[in-house]
Write a protein that holds these residues in place. Structure first.
Motif, short mmCIF file in Angstrom:
data_model
loop_
_atom_site.label_atom_id
_atom_site.label_comp_id
_atom_site.label_asym_id
_atom_site.label_seq_id
_atom_site.Cartn_x
_atom_site.Cartn_y
_atom_site.Cartn_z
N CYS A 267 -16.86 35.53 -6.12
CA CYS A 267 -16.14 36.71 -5.38
C CYS A 267 -17.15 37.84 -4.82
O CYS A 267 -16.83 38.61 -3.91
CB CYS A 267 -15.53 37.34 -6.66
SG CYS A 267 -14.08 36.93 -7.48
N VAL A 268 -18.29 37.75 -5.34
CA VAL A 268 -19.40 38.78 -5.03
C VAL A 268 -20.55 38.33 -4.03
O VAL A 268 -20.80 38.47 -3.01
CB VAL A 268 -19.89 39.60 -6.00
CG1 VAL A 268 -20.86 40.92 -5.46
CG2 VAL A 268 -18.69 40.20 -6.74
N SER A 269 -21.45 37.54 -4.73
CA SER A 269 -22.76 36.95 -4.09
C SER A 269 -22.79 35.74 -5.21
O SER A 269 -23.01 35.73 -6.28
CB SER A 269 -23.69 38.01 -4.21
OG SER A 269 -24.14 38.37 -5.33
N PRO A 270 -23.56 34.69 -4.60
CA PRO A 270 -24.03 33.39 -5.10
C PRO A 270 -25.08 33.34 -6.21
O PRO A 270 -26.02 32.64 -5.89
CB PRO A 270 -24.23 32.40 -4.11
CG PRO A 270 -24.84 33.37 -2.94
CD PRO A 270 -24.09 34.45 -3.01
N ASN A 271 -25.06 34.47 -7.09
CA ASN A 271 -26.47 34.30 -8.01
C ASN A 271 -25.66 35.23 -9.40
O ASN A 271 -24.61 35.47 -9.61
CB ASN A 271 -27.24 35.31 -7.52
CG ASN A 271 -26.87 36.67 -6.74
OD1 ASN A 271 -25.81 37.37 -7.41
ND2 ASN A 271 -27.38 36.96 -5.71
N VAL A 272 -26.55 35.18 -10.51
CA VAL A 272 -26.21 35.98 -11.59
C VAL A 272 -25.74 37.40 -11.40
O VAL A 272 -24.72 37.73 -12.07
CB VAL A 272 -27.30 35.85 -12.45
CG1 VAL A 272 -27.06 36.47 -13.76
CG2 VAL A 272 -27.76 34.45 -12.88
N GLU A 273 -26.48 38.02 -10.66
CA GLU A 273 -26.03 39.62 -10.43
C GLU A 273 -24.55 39.59 -9.64
O GLU A 273 -23.70 40.31 -10.24
CB GLU A 273 -26.81 40.21 -9.40
CG GLU A 273 -26.48 41.52 -9.25
CD GLU A 273 -27.22 42.29 -8.13
OE1 GLU A 273 -27.18 43.59 -8.01
OE2 GLU A 273 -28.29 41.59 -7.66
N GLY A 274 -24.27 38.77 -9.06
CA GLY A 274 -22.80 38.43 -8.37
C GLY A 274 -21.86 38.35 -9.47
O GLY A 274 -20.86 39.07 -9.67
N ALA A 275 -22.21 37.34 -10.27
CA ALA A 275 -21.53 36.94 -11.57
C ALA A 275 -21.08 38.21 -12.25
O ALA A 275 -19.83 38.45 -12.98
CB ALA A 275 -21.67 35.68 -11.97
N VAL A 276 -22.28 38.72 -12.83
CA VAL A 276 -22.21 39.89 -13.77
C VAL A 276 -21.28 41.06 -13.18
O VAL A 276 -20.31 41.65 -13.72
CB VAL A 276 -23.53 40.34 -14.13
CG1 VAL A 276 -23.40 41.94 -14.83
CG2 VAL A 276 -24.20 39.48 -14.87
N LEU A 277 -21.42 41.43 -12.07
CA LEU A 277 -20.80 42.73 -11.16
C LEU A 277 -19.28 42.07 -11.11
O LEU A 277 -18.27 43.18 -11.44
CB LEU A 277 -21.03 42.82 -9.83
CG LEU A 277 -22.70 43.43 -9.75
CD1 LEU A 277 -23.14 43.59 -8.28
CD2 LEU A 277 -22.59 44.73 -10.70
N SER A 278 -18.96 40.89 -10.91
CA SER A 278 -17.34 40.50 -10.67
C SER A 278 -16.86 40.64 -12.28
O SER A 278 -15.73 41.16 -12.32
CB SER A 278 -17.49 39.09 -10.29
OG SER A 278 -16.04 38.62 -10.03
N GLY A 279 -17.50 40.13 -13.11
CA GLY A 279 -17.19 40.11 -14.47
C GLY A 279 -16.92 41.42 -15.01
O GLY A 279 -15.92 41.79 -15.70
N MET A 280 -17.64 42.63 -14.74
CA MET A 280 -17.47 43.88 -15.01
C MET A 280 -16.37 44.44 -14.30
O MET A 280 -15.69 45.05 -14.85
CB MET A 280 -18.80 44.62 -14.97
CG MET A 280 -20.03 44.27 -15.40
SD MET A 280 -21.76 45.21 -15.09
CE MET A 280 -21.14 46.96 -15.27
N ALA A 281 -16.06 44.01 -13.05
CA ALA A 281 -14.96 44.47 -12.26
C ALA A 281 -13.78 44.16 -13.11
O ALA A 281 -12.62 44.81 -13.14
CB ALA A 281 -15.21 44.37 -10.95
N ALA A 282 -13.69 42.75 -13.36
CA ALA A 282 -12.66 42.11 -14.23
C ALA A 282 -12.09 42.85 -15.34
O ALA A 282 -11.19 43.14 -15.68
CB ALA A 282 -12.45 40.68 -14.40
#
Length: 239
Positions: A217-232
């Motif tokens: 959803c955001v970017s292909p790394n751990v930071e992107g996954a975390v930011l996406s999870g927080m948004a969800a």
């Protein structure tokens, strides 16, 4: 990375279930609830909202792998996320690599390696010896897959990959010795090649209280996954 998940499992009010496969998610229009069905057909309960963090939950390719349709039908843009493969090499050394000046760094001009990091530098890891993880470039992985196919890599293929990645790591000039253990692994769908929700950071169906999040959803790394999870999580807690 599973240390983050383990910590979240210990949060108050969290009930974790392991070894459970979801075969189908069904929206019950009359009840305004989600019904979860296990791979064995067992009813796993009804829920007010769903957060899914695996893009394969809607991917038609699931049918070819499992013989079952994907658990959830969703927008086409989620079904067709392109991915980049990667080979990963775990190395274990008896002594810390004291001449390596950083615990993680990227390779800018290598056709073989894209990233190297010291796994032992993570909190709570053993202080004896040192473990490193190497990521190949997607181009290198694609070339190997083109030669060997998509079937499970043979031992000979993984041995060659391990030797290639180690040799490239040793070519940095940091006097890296031979490891006493190394193991290569193919990560076929390692990184999404597109970001499908950069603005909202997750996919959200307000009427059905369904959030889909992940690095895709955001970017292909751990930071992107975390930011996406927080948004969800933010979307879901509004109800």
């Amino acid at each position: 990375m599973n240390s983050v998940c383990r910590a979240l499992c210990l949060e108050p009010g969290v009930e974790s279930k392991f070894g459970v496969g979801i075969g189908r998610l069904e929206w019950l229009e009359d009840d305004k609830l989600w019904s979860l069905i296990g791979l064995d057909g067992q009813n796993l309960g009804q829920f007010e909202g769903i957060v899914a963090s695996d893009k394969n939950i809607v991917n038609p390719r699931v049918l070819a792998v499992t013989g079952r349709p994907p658990p959830l039908e969703f927008a086409l843009k989620l079904q067709e996320i392109p991915v980049k493969p990667c080979f990963v090499l775990m190395l274990a050394f008896r002594q810390p690599l004291s001449l390596v000046p950083a615990k993680g760094f990227a390779f800018k001009n290598s056709k073989v390696l894209s990233w190297a990091f010291c796994d032992s530098s993570k909190p709570g890891r053993s202080a004896t010896g040192e473990s490193w993880v190497l990521h190949s470039t997607s181009e290198y992985a694609e070339d190997i897959i083109a030669q060997t196919g998509l079937q499970k890599p043979s031992n000979a293929t993984l041995t060659k990959v391990a030797e290639d990645l180690l040799q490239e790591f040793q070519s940095t000039g940091f006097n890296i010795p031979q490891p006493f253990f190394m193991k290569a692994h193919r990560w076929g769908s390692a990184f999404p090649a597109a970001s499908i929700a950069k603005e909202d950071k997750c996919l959200w169906d307000k009427n059905k209280r369904l959030a889909i999040c992940g690095d895709f959803c955001v970017s292909p790394n751990v930071e992107g996954a975390v930011l996406s999870g927080m948004a969800a999580a933010s979307k879901l807690t509004q109800f």
